[in-house]
Design a protein around this motif. Structure first.
Motif, short mmCIF file in Angstrom:
data_model
loop_
_atom_site.label_atom_id
_atom_site.label_comp_id
_atom_site.label_asym_id
_atom_site.label_seq_id
_atom_site.Cartn_x
_atom_site.Cartn_y
_atom_site.Cartn_z
N ALA A 63 0.82 -1.21 0.00
CA ALA A 63 0.00 0.00 0.00
C ALA A 63 0.86 1.26 0.00
CB ALA A 63 -0.92 0.00 1.22
N HIS A 64 0.30 2.33 -0.52
CA HIS A 64 0.87 3.67 -0.37
C HIS A 64 0.27 4.26 0.92
CE1 HIS A 64 2.47 3.09 -4.29
NE2 HIS A 64 1.30 3.19 -4.91
N VAL A 65 1.06 5.02 1.64
CA VAL A 65 0.65 5.42 2.99
C VAL A 65 0.74 6.93 3.19
CG1 VAL A 65 1.00 5.03 5.46
CG2 VAL A 65 1.59 3.22 3.82
N THR A 66 -0.30 7.49 3.84
CA THR A 66 -0.23 8.85 4.34
C THR A 66 -0.17 8.79 5.86
OG1 THR A 66 -1.48 9.85 2.52
CG2 THR A 66 -1.43 11.06 4.58
N LEU A 67 0.89 9.35 6.43
CA LEU A 67 1.07 9.39 7.87
C LEU A 67 0.62 10.76 8.38
CD1 LEU A 67 4.64 7.82 8.12
CD2 LEU A 67 2.46 6.66 8.53
N VAL A 68 -0.28 10.75 9.35
CA VAL A 68 -0.79 12.00 9.91
C VAL A 68 -0.44 12.05 11.40
CG1 VAL A 68 -2.83 13.42 10.33
CG2 VAL A 68 -2.71 11.99 8.27
N ALA A 69 0.17 13.12 11.82
CA ALA A 69 0.50 13.34 13.23
C ALA A 69 0.87 14.81 13.41
CB ALA A 69 1.63 12.43 13.70
N ARG A 70 1.03 15.24 14.65
CA ARG A 70 1.29 16.67 14.89
C ARG A 70 2.75 17.05 14.71
NH1 ARG A 70 -0.69 17.75 20.74
NH2 ARG A 70 0.25 15.68 20.99
N ASN A 71 3.66 16.15 15.06
CA ASN A 71 5.09 16.49 15.13
C ASN A 71 5.78 16.23 13.80
OD1 ASN A 71 8.03 16.08 15.69
ND2 ASN A 71 7.39 16.59 17.76
#
Length: 338
Positions: A63-71
């Motif tokens: 899979a292709h991935v989007t990582l979401v987080a604040r830092n």
């Protein structure tokens, strides 16, 4: 009831507990379907812990991935880690607070870069364990914001777009949504009054969402992991009351990788609950209630084992009460000495 007596009584049916877990969670474990190759998976809370482990697992599956987080800094490190897992995967990072405005824009931007989101895994969350009277309303609201409202907002933005693309007469899954709750959302324990409430809300959210989106070819999975060896777990241990630690550790400590593999496998199979460990199996069986029936062997276990597990659970609860009363007596004795 002392601990020795508790374990003696509980051990009266170890064969049943172990064999039921082995049969329903090992021998009858669902296979992985559909294929994630080339599909887009978004993971919130993806910079560390379970979220990062999930990102690595889905990248390994193509899979292709989007990582979401604040830092931002942690996201860059996570991007490199996931990229190393599967160098053909595209890994996008989006520094974003799930409690802030602009969720729709963030999701649209990610889809422009990597295509339609096929699977959303909500892992953003945290806990501040403390006795009820010691919690500030600011801490309570923050836990509810991140664990529930943030998950709700991102899921709503993604599901809207999934449903617009869905084909009602297609036999293939059109999208997968995963909500990460906790075993603390199924069993409220000492020190987790606010956290348990937020995580329990996610389970009922998942049940209602499943009923709404199933006709659009979407599936919903709710993850209920036990204590997991993550940076967040290490942080919460700093302020965790002794009673909370002693009660929660009865389910064991699992690695983020083990939890992630189970989560991805069960979500791909369309299984409503995903968990790890014997205690997790018992809890999801006991707490199924009027939850969705998505996997025959889970339903079979719920029908035939609920009564037995409820009996066994009484000894766990007696032991938990023993822990709380013992620690209370210690504190009272310490105060008398002062």
């Amino acid at each position: 009831m002392d601990c020795c007596c508790f374990w003696y009584v509980l051990s009266a049916s170890p064969v049943l507990v172990f064999l039921s877990y082995l049969i329903f969670n090992k021998l009858f474990a669902p296979g992985q379907s559909p294929n994630l190759l080339g599909k887009h998976v978004m993971v919130t809370g993806g910079s560390s812990g379970i979220g990062l482990a999930v990102a690595q697992e889905v990248a390994r599956l193509g899979a292709h991935v989007t990582l979401v987080a604040r830092n931002q800094e942690k996201l860059v490190e996570a991007q490199q880690t996931v990229q190393a897992t599967a160098n053909k995967a595209k890994v996008l990072i989006r520094p974003f607070d799930v409690c802030s405005d602009g969720v729709e824009g963030m999701v649209a931007d990610a889809e422009t870069a990597l295509g339609p989101i096929f699977m959303l895994v909500n892992c953003a969350g945290f806990s501040t364990p403390a006795r009820f009277e010691d919690l500030s309303m600011q801490e309570v609201k923050r836990m509810m914001d991140v664990n529930f409202f943030g998950t709700f907002a991102v899921t709503q933005a993604v599901v809207r777009r999934m449903k617009q693309r869905s084909v009602s007469d297609s036999r293939e899954r059109q999208g997968i949504v995963v909500l990460t709750s906790s075993q603390g959302g199924m069993l409220g324990i000492y020190g987790f009054t606010a956290y348990a409430a937020a995580k329990a809300a996610l389970i009922k959210f998942a049940e209602a969402l499943h009923m709404e989106v199933q006709t659009s070819g979407l599936s919903v999975t709710v993850s209920v992991p036990p204590d997991t060896d993550t940076p967040g777990f290490e942080k919460e241990n700093v302020s965790k009351p002794t009673e909370t630690r002693l009660v929660s550790e009865t389910a064991g400590l699992f690695s983020a990788e083990v939890v992630a593999k189970s989560l991805v496998r069960d979500a791909l199979a369309g299984r409503f609950y995903t968990t790890v460990g014997i205690e997790g199996f018992m809890l999801t069986t006991l707490c199924a209630g009027m939850g969705p029936i998505t996997y025959f062997w889970d339903f079979f276990a719920q029908v035939f084992l609920t009564g037995v597990f409820r009996f066994i659970s009484s000894f766990f609860l007696l032991n938990f009460d023993h822990i709380v009363r013992k620690e209370y007596a210690k504190r009272m004795n310490d105060k008398k000495r002062e």
